[in-house]
Design a protein around this motif. Structure first.
Motif, PDB file in Angstrom:
ATOM      1  N   LEU A  28      53.456  57.371  41.971  1.00  0.00           N
ATOM      2  CA  LEU A  28      52.342  58.014  42.653  1.00  0.00           C
ATOM      3  C   LEU A  28      51.038  57.275  42.349  1.00  0.00           C
ATOM      4  CD1 LEU A  28      51.126  60.324  44.335  1.00  0.00           C
ATOM      5  CD2 LEU A  28      50.978  61.653  42.216  1.00  0.00           C
ATOM      6  N   LEU A  29      50.837  56.909  41.087  1.00  0.00           N
ATOM      7  CA  LEU A  29      49.626  56.178  40.708  1.00  0.00           C
ATOM      8  C   LEU A  29      49.576  54.804  41.389  1.00  0.00           C
ATOM      9  CD1 LEU A  29      49.478  57.059  36.911  1.00  0.00           C
ATOM     10  CD2 LEU A  29      48.112  58.035  38.765  1.00  0.00           C
ATOM     11  N   THR A  30      50.723  54.142  41.468  1.00  0.00           N
ATOM     12  CA  THR A  30      50.796  52.848  42.153  1.00  0.00           C
ATOM     13  C   THR A  30      50.480  53.011  43.631  1.00  0.00           C
ATOM     14  OG1 THR A  30      52.435  52.045  40.579  1.00  0.00           O
ATOM     15  CG2 THR A  30      52.290  50.882  42.689  1.00  0.00           C
ATOM     16  N   ARG A  31      51.038  54.026  44.256  1.00  0.00           N
ATOM     17  CA  ARG A  31      50.779  54.283  45.671  1.00  0.00           C
ATOM     18  C   ARG A  31      49.295  54.572  45.891  1.00  0.00           C
ATOM     19  NH1 ARG A  31      54.629  58.220  47.364  1.00  0.00           N
ATOM     20  NH2 ARG A  31      56.014  56.450  47.553  1.00  0.00           N
ATOM     21  N   TRP A  32      48.725  55.423  45.034  1.00  0.00           N
ATOM     22  CA  TRP A  32      47.310  55.767  45.112  1.00  0.00           C
ATOM     23  C   TRP A  32      46.463  54.493  45.060  1.00  0.00           C
ATOM     24  CZ3 TRP A  32      44.938  60.310  41.909  1.00  0.00           C
ATOM     25  CH2 TRP A  32      43.555  60.306  42.023  1.00  0.00           C
ATOM     26  N   PHE A  33      46.690  53.660  44.020  1.00  0.00           N
ATOM     27  CA  PHE A  33      45.922  52.435  43.839  1.00  0.00           C
ATOM     28  C   PHE A  33      46.095  51.503  45.042  1.00  0.00           C
ATOM     29  CE2 PHE A  33      44.618  48.418  41.994  1.00  0.00           C
ATOM     30  CZ  PHE A  33      43.559  48.793  41.194  1.00  0.00           C
ATOM     31  N   SER A  34      47.302  51.422  45.560  1.00  0.00           N
ATOM     32  CA  SER A  34      47.587  50.567  46.719  1.00  0.00           C
ATOM     33  C   SER A  34      46.859  51.055  47.963  1.00  0.00           C
ATOM     34  CB  SER A  34      49.091  50.505  46.978  1.00  0.00           C
ATOM     35  OG  SER A  34      49.749  49.926  45.877  1.00  0.00           O
ATOM     36  N   ILE A  35      46.860  52.347  48.201  1.00  0.00           N
ATOM     37  CA  ILE A  35      46.193  52.912  49.377  1.00  0.00           C
ATOM     38  C   ILE A  35      44.686  52.657  49.312  1.00  0.00           C
ATOM     39  CG2 ILE A  35      45.556  55.087  50.520  1.00  0.00           C
ATOM     40  CD1 ILE A  35      48.457  56.052  49.879  1.00  0.00           C
ATOM     41  N   VAL A  36      44.097  52.887  48.139  1.00  0.00           N
ATOM     42  CA  VAL A  36      42.659  52.653  47.989  1.00  0.00           C
ATOM     43  C   VAL A  36      42.350  51.160  48.189  1.00  0.00           C
ATOM     44  CG1 VAL A  36      40.713  52.752  46.376  1.00  0.00           C
ATOM     45  CG2 VAL A  36      42.309  54.667  46.529  1.00  0.00           C
ATOM     46  N   SER A  37      43.216  50.281  47.696  1.00  0.00           N
ATOM     47  CA  SER A  37      43.032  48.842  47.868  1.00  0.00           C
ATOM     48  C   SER A  37      43.105  48.439  49.336  1.00  0.00           C
ATOM     49  CB  SER A  37      44.086  48.064  47.072  1.00  0.00           C
ATOM     50  OG  SER A  37      43.937  48.309  45.695  1.00  0.00           O
ATOM     51  N   VAL A  38      44.055  48.994  50.074  1.00  0.00           N
ATOM     52  CA  VAL A  38      44.191  48.691  51.497  1.00  0.00           C
ATOM     53  C   VAL A  38      42.961  49.181  52.259  1.00  0.00           C
ATOM     54  CG1 VAL A  38      45.508  49.219  53.594  1.00  0.00           C
ATOM     55  CG2 VAL A  38      46.702  48.540  51.505  1.00  0.00           C
ATOM     56  N   ILE A  39      42.458  50.351  51.907  1.00  0.00           N
ATOM     57  CA  ILE A  39      41.241  50.875  52.540  1.00  0.00           C
ATOM     58  C   ILE A  39      40.080  49.910  52.287  1.00  0.00           C
ATOM     59  CG2 ILE A  39      39.511  52.718  52.438  1.00  0.00           C
ATOM     60  CD1 ILE A  39      41.900  54.668  51.924  1.00  0.00           C
ATOM     61  N   LEU A  40      39.969  49.408  51.079  1.00  0.00           N
ATOM     62  CA  LEU A  40      38.918  48.449  50.751  1.00  0.00           C
ATOM     63  C   LEU A  40      39.043  47.189  51.598  1.00  0.00           C
ATOM     64  CD1 LEU A  40      36.525  47.752  48.869  1.00  0.00           C
ATOM     65  CD2 LEU A  40      38.210  46.787  47.293  1.00  0.00           C
ATOM     66  N   VAL A  41      40.254  46.672  51.740  1.00  0.00           N
ATOM     67  CA  VAL A  41      40.480  45.480  52.570  1.00  0.00           C
ATOM     68  C   VAL A  41      40.099  45.765  54.020  1.00  0.00           C
ATOM     69  CG1 VAL A  41      42.260  43.955  53.513  1.00  0.00           C
ATOM     70  CG2 VAL A  41      42.253  44.491  51.070  1.00  0.00           C
ATOM     71  N   LEU A  42      40.496  46.923  54.541  1.00  0.00           N
ATOM     72  CA  LEU A  42      40.181  47.261  55.928  1.00  0.00           C
ATOM     73  C   LEU A  42      38.675  47.365  56.152  1.00  0.00           C
ATOM     74  CD1 LEU A  42      43.021  49.836  56.677  1.00  0.00           C
ATOM     75  CD2 LEU A  42      42.862  47.450  57.454  1.00  0.00           C
ATOM     76  N   TRP A  43      37.942  47.978  55.218  1.00  0.00           N
ATOM     77  CA  TRP A  43      36.488  48.042  55.338  1.00  0.00           C
ATOM     78  C   TRP A  43      35.885  46.648  55.253  1.00  0.00           C
ATOM     79  CZ3 TRP A  43      33.498  51.147  57.656  1.00  0.00           C
ATOM     80  CH2 TRP A  43      33.829  52.498  57.749  1.00  0.00           C
ATOM     81  N   GLY A  44      36.480  45.793  54.422  1.00  0.00           N
ATOM     82  CA  GLY A  44      36.013  44.414  54.357  1.00  0.00           C
ATOM     83  C   GLY A  44      36.161  43.712  55.700  1.00  0.00           C
ATOM     84  N   ILE A  45      37.265  43.949  56.372  1.00  0.00           N
ATOM     85  CA  ILE A  45      37.489  43.371  57.702  1.00  0.00           C
ATOM     86  C   ILE A  45      36.451  43.905  58.689  1.00  0.00           C
ATOM     87  CG2 ILE A  45      39.089  43.332  59.657  1.00  0.00           C
ATOM     88  CD1 ILE A  45      41.364  43.265  57.521  1.00  0.00           C
ATOM     89  N   VAL A  46      36.212  45.217  58.661  1.00  0.00           N
ATOM     90  CA  VAL A  46      35.219  45.821  59.557  1.00  0.00           C
ATOM     91  C   VAL A  46      33.845  45.194  59.322  1.00  0.00           C
ATOM     92  CG1 VAL A  46      33.943  47.957  60.067  1.00  0.00           C
ATOM     93  CG2 VAL A  46      36.433  48.011  59.873  1.00  0.00           C
ATOM     94  N   PHE A  47      33.438  45.093  58.062  1.00  0.00           N
ATOM     95  CA  PHE A  47      32.118  44.536  57.770  1.00  0.00           C
ATOM     96  C   PHE A  47      32.049  43.057  58.121  1.00  0.00           C
ATOM     97  CE2 PHE A  47      31.589  48.017  54.387  1.00  0.00           C
ATOM     98  CZ  PHE A  47      30.991  48.861  55.297  1.00  0.00           C
ATOM     99  N   ALA A  48      33.139  42.318  57.910  1.00  0.00           N
ATOM    100  CA  ALA A  48      33.140  40.889  58.230  1.00  0.00           C
ATOM    101  C   ALA A  48      32.942  40.660  59.726  1.00  0.00           C
ATOM    102  CB  ALA A  48      34.446  40.247  57.764  1.00  0.00           C
ATOM    103  N   PHE A  49      33.560  41.479  60.543  1.00  0.00           N
ATOM    104  CA  PHE A  49      33.484  41.279  61.985  1.00  0.00           C
ATOM    105  C   PHE A  49      32.303  41.986  62.649  1.00  0.00           C
ATOM    106  CE2 PHE A  49      37.840  39.892  61.353  1.00  0.00           C
ATOM    107  CZ  PHE A  49      37.880  38.776  62.170  1.00  0.00           C
ATOM    108  N   PHE A  50      31.881  43.113  62.105  1.00  0.00           N
ATOM    109  CA  PHE A  50      30.827  43.900  62.751  1.00  0.00           C
ATOM    110  C   PHE A  50      29.521  43.957  61.964  1.00  0.00           C
ATOM    111  CE2 PHE A  50      34.907  45.651  64.203  1.00  0.00           C
ATOM    112  CZ  PHE A  50      34.800  45.340  65.546  1.00  0.00           C
ATOM    113  N   GLY A  51      29.548  43.531  60.723  1.00  0.00           N
ATOM    114  CA  GLY A  51      28.348  43.519  59.898  1.00  0.00           C
ATOM    115  C   GLY A  51      27.989  44.895  59.359  1.00  0.00           C
ATOM    116  N   LEU A  52      27.125  44.892  58.393  1.00  0.00           N
ATOM    117  CA  LEU A  52      26.681  46.152  57.791  1.00  0.00           C
ATOM    118  C   LEU A  52      25.726  46.906  58.700  1.00  0.00           C
ATOM    119  CD1 LEU A  52      26.161  45.012  54.097  1.00  0.00           C
ATOM    120  CD2 LEU A  52      28.088  46.255  55.057  1.00  0.00           C
ATOM    121  N   ASP A  53      25.323  46.258  59.782  1.00  0.00           N
ATOM    122  CA  ASP A  53      24.427  46.890  60.740  1.00  0.00           C
ATOM    123  C   ASP A  53      25.064  48.114  61.409  1.00  0.00           C
ATOM    124  OD1 ASP A  53      21.883  46.896  61.925  1.00  0.00           O
ATOM    125  OD2 ASP A  53      22.691  45.994  63.750  1.00  0.00           O
TER     126      ASP A  53
END
Length: 128
Positions: free
Chosen positions: A5-30
């Motif tokens: 469960l802890l591994t899954r939790w950490f993995s899900i939060v990590s994937v969310i971070l990567v996805l937000w990174g993709i959003v910011f890379a393509f659309f900017g913080l604007d």
């Protein structure tokens, strides 16, 4: 708590971070609901610095553990993360015409990759 469960939790939060990174890379913080848009560049600079500090500390600590334990799997994971980080950053830098940073990315990738690749290859040669 259950380690799976802890591994899954950490993995899900990590994937969310990567996805937000993709959003910011393509659309900017604007895209964020910031009232005063004039503050975005200084804020982005602070974020960039904070991310570099955190990533640098992570590489320092994880790298020391990987080399101390001779953990080739961990070294490969670090190498994959470095390649993804610096390749994506270099591509966006080239696209946006920030050519000096492309050179910095290539240099940083070489500096981090050299000891990792040497150790991985030497371990692979021993295992043959």
């Amino acid at each position: 708590m259950n380690p799976k469960l802890l591994t899954r939790w950490f993995s899900i939060v990590s994937v969310i971070l990567v996805l937000w990174g993709i959003v910011f890379a393509f659309f900017g913080l604007d895209i964020l609901p910031v009232m005063n848009k004039d503050i975005l560049l200084p804020w982005e600079s602070a974020l960039y610095g904070a991310i570099m500090m955190g990533w640098g500390v992570t590489l320092l600590l994880v790298g020391r553990i990987a080399f101390r334990r001779n953990d080739i799997e961990l070294m490969k994971v670090m190498l994959y993360g470095l390649v993804i980080w610096l390749t994506v950053e270099a591509l966006f830098s080239a696209y946006l015409g920030v050519w000096f940073n492309v050179g910095v990315d290539i240099a940083v990738l070489g500096l981090f990759s050299f000891p990792l690749i040497k150790k991985i290859r030497s371990q692979n040669a021993k295992n043959l």
